[in-house]
Design an enzyme around this catalytic site. Structure first.
Site, PDB file in Angstrom:
ATOM      1  N   TYR A  10      54.714  63.269  44.398  1.00  0.00           N
ATOM      2  CA  TYR A  10      54.716  63.282  45.869  1.00  0.00           C
ATOM      3  C   TYR A  10      53.338  62.925  46.441  1.00  0.00           C
ATOM      4  CZ  TYR A  10      55.048  65.479  50.569  1.00  0.00           C
ATOM      5  OH  TYR A  10      55.015  65.746  51.909  1.00  0.00           O
ATOM      6  N   ASN A  31      53.749  60.900  33.209  1.00  0.00           N
ATOM      7  CA  ASN A  31      54.761  61.052  32.147  1.00  0.00           C
ATOM      8  C   ASN A  31      56.186  61.064  32.715  1.00  0.00           C
ATOM      9  OD1 ASN A  31      55.077  63.568  33.262  1.00  0.00           O
ATOM     10  ND2 ASN A  31      54.316  64.714  31.502  1.00  0.00           N
ATOM     11  N   LEU A  32      56.288  60.951  34.026  1.00  0.00           N
ATOM     12  CA  LEU A  32      57.583  60.906  34.727  1.00  0.00           C
ATOM     13  C   LEU A  32      58.428  62.165  34.492  1.00  0.00           C
ATOM     14  CD1 LEU A  32      58.607  57.136  34.296  1.00  0.00           C
ATOM     15  CD2 LEU A  32      57.411  58.214  36.208  1.00  0.00           C
ATOM     16  N   ASP A  56      51.309  60.851  28.479  1.00  0.00           N
ATOM     17  CA  ASP A  56      51.227  62.291  28.682  1.00  0.00           C
ATOM     18  C   ASP A  56      49.806  62.791  28.426  1.00  0.00           C
ATOM     19  OD1 ASP A  56      53.700  64.615  28.462  1.00  0.00           O
ATOM     20  OD2 ASP A  56      51.602  65.214  28.131  1.00  0.00           O
ATOM     21  N   SER A  82      53.478  72.536  39.612  1.00  0.00           N
ATOM     22  CA  SER A  82      53.033  73.249  40.819  1.00  0.00           C
ATOM     23  C   SER A  82      54.064  74.196  41.426  1.00  0.00           C
ATOM     24  CB  SER A  82      52.592  72.231  41.863  1.00  0.00           C
ATOM     25  OG  SER A  82      53.691  71.427  42.213  1.00  0.00           O
ATOM     26  N   TYR A 146      50.034  79.668  38.294  1.00  0.00           N
ATOM     27  CA  TYR A 146      49.765  78.337  38.858  1.00  0.00           C
ATOM     28  C   TYR A 146      48.357  78.282  39.469  1.00  0.00           C
ATOM     29  CZ  TYR A 146      49.641  74.670  42.369  1.00  0.00           C
ATOM     30  OH  TYR A 146      49.243  73.623  43.144  1.00  0.00           O
ATOM     31  N   PHE A 213      62.933  83.493  53.637  1.00  0.00           N
ATOM     32  CA  PHE A 213      62.529  84.531  52.683  1.00  0.00           C
ATOM     33  C   PHE A 213      61.699  85.617  53.371  1.00  0.00           C
ATOM     34  CE2 PHE A 213      62.778  80.883  49.460  1.00  0.00           C
ATOM     35  CZ  PHE A 213      64.065  81.223  49.077  1.00  0.00           C
ATOM     36  N   ARG A 226      52.038  79.644  57.602  1.00  0.00           N
ATOM     37  CA  ARG A 226      51.344  78.719  56.704  1.00  0.00           C
ATOM     38  C   ARG A 226      50.667  77.631  57.524  1.00  0.00           C
ATOM     39  NH1 ARG A 226      52.227  82.174  53.960  1.00  0.00           N
ATOM     40  NH2 ARG A 226      53.192  82.362  51.918  1.00  0.00           N
ATOM     41  N   GLY A 289      55.230  87.211  45.653  1.00  0.00           N
ATOM     42  CA  GLY A 289      53.902  86.584  45.696  1.00  0.00           C
ATOM     43  C   GLY A 289      53.632  85.725  46.914  1.00  0.00           C
TER      44      GLY A 289
HETATM   45  N1  UFG Z   1      60.353  79.472  52.585  1.00  0.00           N
HETATM   46  C1  UFG Z   1      61.570  79.952  53.026  1.00  0.00           C
HETATM   47  N2  UFG Z   1      62.696  79.356  52.541  1.00  0.00           N
HETATM   48  C2  UFG Z   1      62.663  78.311  51.664  1.00  0.00           C
HETATM   49  C3  UFG Z   1      61.413  77.831  51.222  1.00  0.00           C
HETATM   50  C4  UFG Z   1      60.274  78.446  51.696  1.00  0.00           C
HETATM   51  O1  UFG Z   1      61.640  80.889  53.811  1.00  0.00           O
HETATM   52  O2  UFG Z   1      63.742  77.828  51.267  1.00  0.00           O
HETATM   53  C5  UFG Z   1      59.112  80.096  53.096  1.00  0.00           C
HETATM   54  C6  UFG Z   1      58.271  80.716  51.995  1.00  0.00           C
HETATM   55  O3  UFG Z   1      58.669  82.046  51.748  1.00  0.00           O
HETATM   56  C7  UFG Z   1      56.874  80.600  52.612  1.00  0.00           C
HETATM   57  C8  UFG Z   1      56.929  79.323  53.444  1.00  0.00           C
HETATM   58  O4  UFG Z   1      58.328  79.082  53.652  1.00  0.00           O
HETATM   59  O5  UFG Z   1      56.653  81.668  53.461  1.00  0.00           O
HETATM   60  C9  UFG Z   1      56.333  78.118  52.747  1.00  0.00           C
HETATM   61  O6  UFG Z   1      56.893  78.014  51.442  1.00  0.00           O
HETATM   62  P1  UFG Z   1      56.725  76.723  50.519  1.00  0.00           P
HETATM   63  O7  UFG Z   1      57.466  76.994  49.254  1.00  0.00           O
HETATM   64  O8  UFG Z   1      57.050  75.495  51.277  1.00  0.00           O
HETATM   65  O9  UFG Z   1      55.155  76.689  50.228  1.00  0.00           O
HETATM   66  P2  UFG Z   1      54.200  77.820  49.616  1.00  0.00           P
HETATM   67  O10 UFG Z   1      53.375  78.345  50.756  1.00  0.00           O
HETATM   68  O11 UFG Z   1      54.896  78.807  48.819  1.00  0.00           O
HETATM   69  O12 UFG Z   1      53.361  77.011  48.550  1.00  0.00           O
HETATM   70  C10 UFG Z   1      52.814  75.739  48.781  1.00  0.00           C
HETATM   71  C11 UFG Z   1      52.880  74.948  47.479  1.00  0.00           C
HETATM   72  C12 UFG Z   1      51.988  75.540  46.444  1.00  0.00           C
HETATM   73  C13 UFG Z   1      50.633  75.749  46.977  1.00  0.00           C
HETATM   74  C14 UFG Z   1      50.678  76.531  48.251  1.00  0.00           C
HETATM   75  C15 UFG Z   1      49.324  76.657  48.857  1.00  0.00           C
HETATM   76  O13 UFG Z   1      54.191  74.922  46.990  1.00  0.00           O
HETATM   77  O14 UFG Z   1      51.941  74.661  45.351  1.00  0.00           O
HETATM   78  O15 UFG Z   1      51.520  75.883  49.193  1.00  0.00           O
HETATM   79  O16 UFG Z   1      49.386  77.400  50.017  1.00  0.00           O
HETATM   80  F1  UFG Z   1      49.879  76.399  46.083  1.00  0.00           F
END
Ligand code: UFG
Length: 333
Positions: A10, A31-32, A56, A82, A146, A213, A226, A289
């Site tokens: 991405y 490495n696809l 790889d 990730s 991670y 969530f 975020r 987390g």
């Molecule tokens: N969320 C939902 N429903 C979903 C997906 C996400 O409610 O289906 C919420 C999560 O709980 C979180 C927010 O949306 O509160 C953002 O979640 P993401 O999974 O989009 O992103 P993250 O903040 O968990 O993590 C991302 C990247 C990581 C990186 C991080 C750095 O996936 O690789 O940002 O802040 F480390």
């Protein structure tokens, strides 16, 4: 020539697009395993000079062959895994791919005297925020494997700088969103965990409502906050980082975010507005987390790299939607 590891993924593919628009010569190494050959084909269609090698990082001869065959001046290192939850369940996979793979890459760089690297790091290195917005000096206490792999790599890079003069720019991304405005490339994960693609997918698959969530976090609307940054803006930062490395030949670290926090509910409502559709949703248990608030201070990147943010969240949602629409249509062919 710039070696881009993970260029079929991405963020990597957007960096390749940006660099090739700046007339940089590029060889992609991937490495696809999570990236797609279709992305490589699209990039090569845009610029036939882009080279691609499938290989790889856990295979030393694969890496060394690249340095033997091409005249590499710098490396941008995206290749890696990730998904936070996966890293908790299967840390071995993360230490092998992210840490061991990167050590192989760095060793090859030293061996072939390529001493400049831009590294894809993450906000996850900070762990639970002690203050917000998070600047680069914030304590680094990652709470999942991670984030730990990325911090370990940053620390290894410090030692390689001292011992071998290998200079690195580490870019700590916050939440990356959006797609190309011509829908040529975008976010394409076989297992999608990210917020905006998941909301959009629920507009297509009505039987699978979007899951929020947790709605009892200590935030104004109870959902996590975020810092969402557009992938093209992020790609710009990689080009600026390469220019900075060439000019200053200095190791440094930069946060990349907007400084503005947006809640899950706010993103959901914005997406619903952009799509003009009702999207089914439900409140689900908190994900393990997830800190309540993650917001970046990117003042340093703006001041030192001259980085600017050019895209709004709404624009990112729009391009993400058009991209997802393309993926959905491909599925039905
Ligand atoms: N969320 C939902 N429903 C979903 C997906 C996400 O409610 O289906 C919420 C999560 O709980 C979180 C927010 O949306 O509160 C953002 O979640 P993401 O999974 O989009 O992103 P993250 O903040 O968990 O993590 C991302 C990247 C990581 C990186 C991080 C750095 O996936 O690789 O940002 O802040 F480390």
């Amino acid at each position: 020539m710039i070696l881009v590891t993970g260029g079929a993924g991405y963020i990597g593919s957007f960096a390749v697009l940006k660099l090739s628009m700046q007339n940089e010569k590029i060889v992609i190494f991937d490495n696809l395993s999570t990236g797609h050959i279709e992305t490589i084909n699209t990039l090569k269609k845009i610029n036939p000079d882009i080279c691609f090698v499938q290989g790889d990082l856990n295979n030393i001869s694969d890496i060394e062959n690249i340095f033997k065959k091409y005249e590499i001046s710098e490396v941008i290192h995206f290749a890696g895994l990730s998904i936070v939850e996966e890293s908790i369940k299967n840390p071995s996979k993360y230490y092998k791919n992210n840490v061991a793979g990167t050590v192989n890459l760095l060793n090859a760089m030293v061996k072939y005297n390529v001493l400049k690297i831009v590294f894809s790091s993450t906000a996850s290195v900070y762990g639970e925020p002690e203050y917000t917005p998070i600047d680069e000096n914030h304590p680094k206490k990652p709470v999942n494997p991670y984030g730990k792999t990325k911090l370990i790599i940053e620390n290894i890079m410090d030692d390689y700088d001292k011992a071998y003069n290998l200079k690195s720019i580490r870019l700590r991304y916050f939440n990356v969103i959006g797609a190309d405005n011509l829908s040529r490339i975008g976010e394409w994960h076989d297992t999608e965990t990210h917020l905006i693609p998941n909301i959009i997918k629920s507009a297509y698959i009505k039987t699978s409502p979007f899951k929020i969530f947790g709605d009892d976090y200590a935030t104004p609307d109870g959902t996590c906050i975020r810092d969402y940054i557009n992938v093209c803006d992020l790609a710009d930062a990689h080009y600026l980082a390469i220019k900075y490395l060439r000019k200053e030949n200095k190791t440094d670290v930069f946060n990349l975010g907007t400084g503005t926090g947006t809640s899950v509910k706010e993103i959901f409502n914005l997406t619903r507005g952009v799509l003009g559709k009702d999207i089914p949703f439900e409140i689900a248990p908190k994900r393990k987390g997830d800190p309540a608030i993650l917001c970046a201070s990117s003042k340093k990147a703006q001041e030192i790299l001259g980085w600017k943010i050019n895209h709004s969240i709404k624009e990112s949602i729009k391009t993400a939607y058009l991209w997802e629409d393309k993926l959905q249509k491909l599925k039905t062919i």
